[in-house]
Design an enzyme around this catalytic site. Structure first.
Site, PDB file in Angstrom:
ATOM      1  N   LYS A 245      17.686 -19.076  10.835  1.00 37.05           N
ATOM      2  CA  LYS A 245      17.319 -17.871  11.588  1.00 37.05           C
ATOM      3  C   LYS A 245      16.872 -16.738  10.673  1.00 37.05           C
ATOM      4  O   LYS A 245      15.991 -15.951  11.027  1.00 37.05           O
ATOM      5  CB  LYS A 245      18.492 -17.422  12.461  1.00 37.05           C
ATOM      6  CG  LYS A 245      18.702 -18.311  13.687  1.00 37.05           C
ATOM      7  CD  LYS A 245      19.753 -17.733  14.616  1.00 37.05           C
ATOM      8  CE  LYS A 245      19.889 -18.600  15.865  1.00 37.05           C
ATOM      9  NZ  LYS A 245      20.881 -18.058  16.820  1.00 37.05           N
ATOM     10  N   ARG A 246      17.456 -16.661   9.499  1.00 37.52           N
ATOM     11  CA  ARG A 246      17.062 -15.572   8.602  1.00 37.52           C
ATOM     12  C   ARG A 246      15.646 -15.767   8.075  1.00 37.52           C
ATOM     13  O   ARG A 246      14.985 -14.828   7.658  1.00 37.52           O
ATOM     14  CB  ARG A 246      18.043 -15.441   7.434  1.00 37.52           C
ATOM     15  CG  ARG A 246      18.030 -16.606   6.461  1.00 37.52           C
ATOM     16  CD  ARG A 246      19.137 -16.464   5.417  1.00 37.52           C
ATOM     17  NE  ARG A 246      19.231 -17.619   4.551  1.00 37.52           N
ATOM     18  CZ  ARG A 246      18.546 -17.751   3.426  1.00 37.52           C
ATOM     19  NH1 ARG A 246      17.710 -16.807   3.037  1.00 37.52           N
ATOM     20  NH2 ARG A 246      18.693 -18.827   2.676  1.00 37.52           N
TER      21      ARG A 246
END
Length: 470
Positions: A245-246
């Protein structure tokens, strides 16, 4: 490579979560290949896992595909609804002696795997029931159905991206086709569906590559024509680590809500692992004309937010105002919790050309337009408040009088009038423009000050200036 069969591709997501970046790229490549070869693009929802499949995930996939503009050429096929057809194929293989019943218990299978590991061999099924007499079957043990994989020779996967890869058949175990409760496995269902849908090219992620060698066993056992396979290398984060997600492993709906344009996302996803010379800005029409499997690279692609942001900014600036305005109004309505009224829309239409030049996405563009709809008196940002010194506020009082007397309200006429005031006052243009910007927008940065005055109109502009004057 299109071959002689009519080109039919498919995107086959499992509805256990959102449509992520890797899935969106796979869908795009299948869609482009079908369009390039005047073929058919199909969508199959692989909802065989009924425990984890959800309607919310199905809706997210369909909405994501629709937003990206990847329209299938037929209504979606739902795999679970075809389970009886899948089971029928397993029964055909049983009848032909190409599959068999296996009565191993879970304990026996685990012991089998442990023994193999202890001997340094792959922990695969050892064919215990392959040639045994079914009369020896233990009572009360429901069997699974396993395919008979050739025990000698090799299986060749002639992949259009990764090249030809040979698998030793001895390493491919007799995998399960039907579970003990009679339900088909994914491995069986996907092959039957691809055959029945006449899929000519299977374009999917390389996490399926080892599955392909096993799935070919079903094609060959049934005497079916094999599709052309093309496996796409994975997408990594910008640092080379597994995408998370980052890095940007979000649902397509998140990118829509973050203000990205679908045409920019298509361009960006296209360049994640595919190239056409040094071209970076590739329209959808060009992509359809150019796309083919030989342009797909063998190495993993890297997701880079900065490149996506830059590309989206280019598309945003080049998009015609008439096309961008409805999307911007929708974004503004979502962020503000209410629709923009007619007066606000009129201001936005005037200010949009200047606002577009500074933004890289619709959310950023919408936020930069907030001053157009702000209620008086404006809340002035700290950075802009520095411009509102006592001397500047006195100057604003004079400017309010000058502008209130202005009869022609065009950007050119306003510029001429303010330059006259600056010259007469013996000051620099910035000494008038910066306090004006703070008073009119509440911010230290904005489109050109004359464009701001034009967009707000005479009455609102003068009123805002008076609010901040002494």
């Amino acid at each position: 490579m299109a071959g002689t069969r009519p080109v039919i591709t498919r995107f086959a997501p499992s509805p256990t979560g959102f449509l992520h970046i890797g899935g969106a790229r796979t869908a795009l490549f299948n869609w482009l290949f079908a369009r390039r070869h005047k073929g058919t693009f199909l969508l199959r929802i692989e909802d065989t896992d009924q425990v984890r499949s959800t309607q919310a995930a199905i809706d997210a996939i369909l909405e994501g595909m629709d937003w990206l503009g990847l329209k299938a050429d037929a209504p979606p096929v739902y795999q679970f609804a075809l389970r009886e057809r899948h089971a029928e194929v397993a029964r055909q293989l049983l009848a032909a002696g190409k599959a068999y019943h296996c009565y191993c218990t879970q304990a026996e299978l685990e012991a089998m795997r442990e023994t193999a590991r202890g001997e340094g061999k792959p922990p695969i099924y050892n064919g215990m029931w392959r040639d045994r007499d079914p009369a020896e079957a233990p009572a009360g043990v429901p069997p699974v159905v396993r395919i008979k994989v050739p025990q000698t020779g090799n299986t060749l996967v002639d992949d259009q991206v990764l090249g030809p890869v040979s698998f030793n058949n001895a390493q491919l175990d007799d995998f399960v086709l039907l579970r003990s409760d009679g339900t088909p496995t994914y491995m069986l269902s996907v092959v039957v569906d691809d055959h029945d849908m006449a899929i000519s090219h299977v374009i999917r992620g390389d996490d399926h590559f080892t599955n392909t060698a096993r799935q070919l066993q079903i094609y060959q056992a049934m005497g079916w024509a094999e599709p052309v396979f093309a496996h796409l290398p994975m997408i990594l984060g910008s640092d080379g680590a597994k995408l998370s997600k980052r890095h940007g492993a979000l649902g397509v709906d998140a990118y829509r809500d973050m203000g990205y344009l679908p045409e920019a996302m298509r361009n960006y996803l296209l360049r994640l692992g595919w190239s056409h010379g040094d071209d970076e800005i590739i329209s959808t029409a060009q992509a359809i004309a150019w796309f083919d499997l030989d342009g797909i690279g063998k190495s993993a692609a890297r997701f880079d937010y900065a490149k996506l942001e830059n590309l989206n900014g280019i598309y945003l600036r080049e998009k015609p105002q008439g096309e961008i305005l409805p999307e911007l109004l929708h974004t503004l309505g979502r962020l503000r919790g209410k629709e923009v009224d007619a007066e606000g829309r009129a201001r936005l239409e005037i200010a949009l050309p200047g606002l577009k030049e500074r933004a890289t996405n619709l959310v950023e563009l919408a936020k930069s337009a907030e001053f157009l709809f702000a209620e008086r008196p404006l809340v002035v940002e700290d950075s802009a408040m520095k411009q509102l010194t006592p001397e500047a506020r006195s100057r604003l009082k004079e400017l309010a009088v000058v502008l209130d007397a202005q009869t022609i309200w065009t950007a050119q006429a306003l510029e001429a009038r303010i330059r006259e005031y600056v010259t007469a006052s013996g000051i620099k243009l910035g000494q008038a423009a910066q306090p004006l910007r703070a008073a009119l927008t509440g911010a230290a940065t904005s489109p050109g000050i004359f464009d701001v005055l034009l967009a707000l109109g005479k009455q609102e502009s003068v009123a805002r200036i008076k609010d901040q004057s002494l």
